[in-house]
Write a protein that holds these residues in place. Sequence first.
Motif, PDB file in Angstrom:
ATOM      1  N   LEU A 463       0.836  -1.203   0.000  1.00 25.55           N
ATOM      2  CA  LEU A 463       0.000   0.000   0.000  1.00 25.55           C
ATOM      3  C   LEU A 463       0.875   1.259   0.000  1.00 25.55           C
ATOM      4  O   LEU A 463       0.618   2.216  -0.754  1.00 25.55           O
ATOM      5  CB  LEU A 463      -0.926  -0.022   1.223  1.00 25.55           C
ATOM      6  N   GLN A 464       1.918   1.255   0.828  1.00 25.54           N
ATOM      7  CA  GLN A 464       2.820   2.420   0.888  1.00 25.54           C
ATOM      8  C   GLN A 464       3.551   2.613  -0.433  1.00 25.54           C
ATOM      9  O   GLN A 464       3.686   3.743  -0.929  1.00 25.54           O
ATOM     10  CB  GLN A 464       3.812   2.238   2.040  1.00 25.54           C
ATOM     11  N   TRP A 466       2.543   1.711  -3.405  1.00 20.34           N
ATOM     12  CA  TRP A 466       1.555   2.196  -4.396  1.00 20.34           C
ATOM     13  C   TRP A 466       1.303   3.691  -4.221  1.00 20.34           C
ATOM     14  O   TRP A 466       1.168   4.430  -5.203  1.00 20.34           O
ATOM     15  CB  TRP A 466       0.263   1.410  -4.239  1.00 20.34           C
ATOM     16  N   GLU A 467       1.237   4.141  -2.967  1.00 22.66           N
ATOM     17  CA  GLU A 467       0.984   5.559  -2.708  1.00 22.66           C
ATOM     18  C   GLU A 467       2.159   6.428  -3.185  1.00 22.66           C
ATOM     19  O   GLU A 467       1.959   7.526  -3.707  1.00 22.66           O
ATOM     20  CB  GLU A 467       0.735   5.785  -1.212  1.00 22.66           C
ATOM     21  N   ILE A 468       3.396   5.914  -3.028  1.00 23.83           N
ATOM     22  CA  ILE A 468       4.577   6.696  -3.415  1.00 23.83           C
ATOM     23  C   ILE A 468       4.752   6.722  -4.924  1.00 23.83           C
ATOM     24  O   ILE A 468       4.996   7.767  -5.526  1.00 23.83           O
ATOM     25  CB  ILE A 468       5.845   6.108  -2.730  1.00 23.83           C
ATOM     26  N   ASN A 469       4.626   5.567  -5.557  1.00 22.18           N
ATOM     27  CA  ASN A 469       4.866   5.484  -7.003  1.00 22.18           C
ATOM     28  C   ASN A 469       3.938   4.433  -7.596  1.00 22.18           C
ATOM     29  O   ASN A 469       4.278   3.251  -7.648  1.00 22.18           O
ATOM     30  CB  ASN A 469       6.333   5.121  -7.271  1.00 22.18           C
ATOM     31  N   PRO A 470       2.744   4.818  -8.051  1.00 25.67           N
ATOM     32  CA  PRO A 470       1.792   3.842  -8.584  1.00 25.67           C
ATOM     33  C   PRO A 470       2.395   3.054  -9.742  1.00 25.67           C
ATOM     34  O   PRO A 470       2.914   3.637 -10.696  1.00 25.67           O
ATOM     35  CB  PRO A 470       0.615   4.699  -9.047  1.00 25.67           C
ATOM     36  N   ILE A 492      -6.601   0.141  -1.438  1.00 26.09           N
ATOM     37  CA  ILE A 492      -6.179   0.770  -2.706  1.00 26.09           C
ATOM     38  C   ILE A 492      -7.405   1.188  -3.504  1.00 26.09           C
ATOM     39  O   ILE A 492      -7.473   2.308  -4.038  1.00 26.09           O
ATOM     40  CB  ILE A 492      -5.292  -0.203  -3.509  1.00 26.09           C
ATOM     41  N   ALA A 495      -8.987   4.266  -1.916  1.00 27.29           N
ATOM     42  CA  ALA A 495      -8.195   5.480  -2.176  1.00 27.29           C
ATOM     43  C   ALA A 495      -8.365   5.936  -3.619  1.00 27.29           C
ATOM     44  O   ALA A 495      -8.461   7.144  -3.895  1.00 27.29           O
ATOM     45  CB  ALA A 495      -6.722   5.210  -1.854  1.00 27.29           C
ATOM     46  N   GLU A 496      -8.401   5.007  -4.564  1.00 24.19           N
ATOM     47  CA  GLU A 496      -8.597   5.371  -5.974  1.00 24.19           C
ATOM     48  C   GLU A 496      -9.929   6.090  -6.175  1.00 24.19           C
ATOM     49  O   GLU A 496     -10.018   7.071  -6.909  1.00 24.19           O
ATOM     50  CB  GLU A 496      -8.560   4.107  -6.847  1.00 24.19           C
ATOM     51  N   GLN A 499      -9.808   9.652  -4.389  1.00 25.29           N
ATOM     52  CA  GLN A 499      -8.889  10.595  -5.033  1.00 25.29           C
ATOM     53  C   GLN A 499      -9.083  10.678  -6.542  1.00 25.29           C
ATOM     54  O   GLN A 499      -8.352  11.387  -7.222  1.00 25.29           O
ATOM     55  CB  GLN A 499      -7.441  10.194  -4.718  1.00 25.29           C
TER      56      GLN A 499
END
Length: 553
Positions: A463-464, A466-470, A492, A495-496, A499
């Motif tokens: 998860l982290q 993905w948040e930094i660099n999808p 995920i 969040a998608e 956002q």
Amino acid sequence: MNSTLELVSVQYALALLIGQDLDLRSMLRKFLPPALKLLNCRSGYIWLHNGITPSENHTAPAPTYSYPAVRGSIEQDSPLLATRIQQIASQQWRVKRPGEILTLDANHYHFMPLGDNGLLVLVRDPPLPETYLLALGLVLKRLETACLACQQHAFLEEARAEALKAKAHAEQASKAKSEFLAMISHEIRTPMNGIIGLTDLMLYSEVSETQREYLGMIKSSSNALLDIINEILDFSRIEAGSFDLINAPFALRPLLQDTFTPLRMQALEKQLDFHWEVAADVPDLIAGDSGRLRQVMINLVGNAIKFTERGAIRITISEQSGAPNDKVRLLFAVHDTGIGISPERQASIFQPFQQADNSITRRYGGTGLGLTISAQLIGMMGGHLQVESDAGQGSIFHFDLLLEVAAQAVQPQPVTTSTLALSTRPLHVLLAEDNPVNRMLAVRLLNKAGHQVTVAENGREALQAWEINPPDVILMDVQMPEMDGLEATRLIRTAEQHQQLARTPIIALTANAMHSDKMHCLQTGMDDFLSKPFKVQALLEVLQRACPVSAAP
């Protein structure tokens, strides 16, 4: 009112007191107290003695119902009556004559049988007239019938409760078995993925001929073990009723060609003649579950090869008469010249974990599930697997299926080569995998195919990352420490949505292999599912489906 009319009125009133209650105590409670009042009796006792055996300690059995209620025991309440009841019980509950009257404690006790199943004792002073005793016969017969109905109802209710309890226990045991099989499957498939994958990885590299031979043996042994695991899972799914067939058009002859070619090689290694033929009138395009038909034929022909030391294997597929329009009835038969099966052992070979002889397991190996699964699959397809055999004379396994004639077959997938080609679209892959061997294997395979890989050891790290660099795609294991793959996928997707981000394809890459596992993953928000151990080409194909070349920026 004259005495006759009074007697008839009492008889009628007593009969009306015997109601329709199915609870024995409620029925007797509504009958006995008013009956005692009508007959001017002081008290009454009812014994239903069917099933009661005389007591070894010479005590009288407690009455089924009494009014007034017995205080303590019948010995304490009325010792003389208790002695007489014990005597009657020891004589199979026979009284000298219906309506026998004994005087005990200055009271008159009327002993009146309820047919062959009970005894009514009325206490009255003075005793009942003889005419009343005779008139009560029909009423007591009706009371006996009502008591037996109540007892039968109670027995049925008890049996129903026991059946429901047994059903609950069976369902719980079945669920525990399924969970155990799923857990065992996961624990075996995880290291199997490493063994098979690393073997493939070695075969893709430059190795000597001897090493390639050894690696081929490792791969063959691993696939044999995987077949056993799949058999156990198939049997579990069929037994649980969660096994579904697929109905799709396919070309019969190419399917059989692909199925029998490797089996022919096995037969030739044992110097067995191998021949198969499809009758000319059999249509080539039919509809059904080609994968399960292939599985059945592999099981039957594989068994024929395994249990035949010399001679021949012959497979025939012919058309049978009597099929409706746009359908065809096909007879599949596998002939061998092997060890055969004695008639008395033929029924048992279709039972789970059974073989014709226990010594066969030691000599030839196998789980004993292949024929069971084949018979169940054929049954689900509408056929019936049968055997004709004699010990030492070979066997013929045959079944017939009613199949639809199709107009067009599904195009087969192109055959893949043994080389690992570079992908036409390099991807940034986020790999969430807690097992270090499987993690290393996936990274090396993906790197060899030209993809860039970011590694996460659990769902939280995924998860982290993905948040930094999808990434372009996520390969998500399901069972991981700290946060599993299902929870990471849910977060995920949430969040998608919040956002308003583009959807990242998530592929379940897991050792969970049950159909319910796949459905759970897809319902959670994953886009595809690949169970371990996986073939390299299958991994590349699932990535291609998730990120097709046409979708490249």
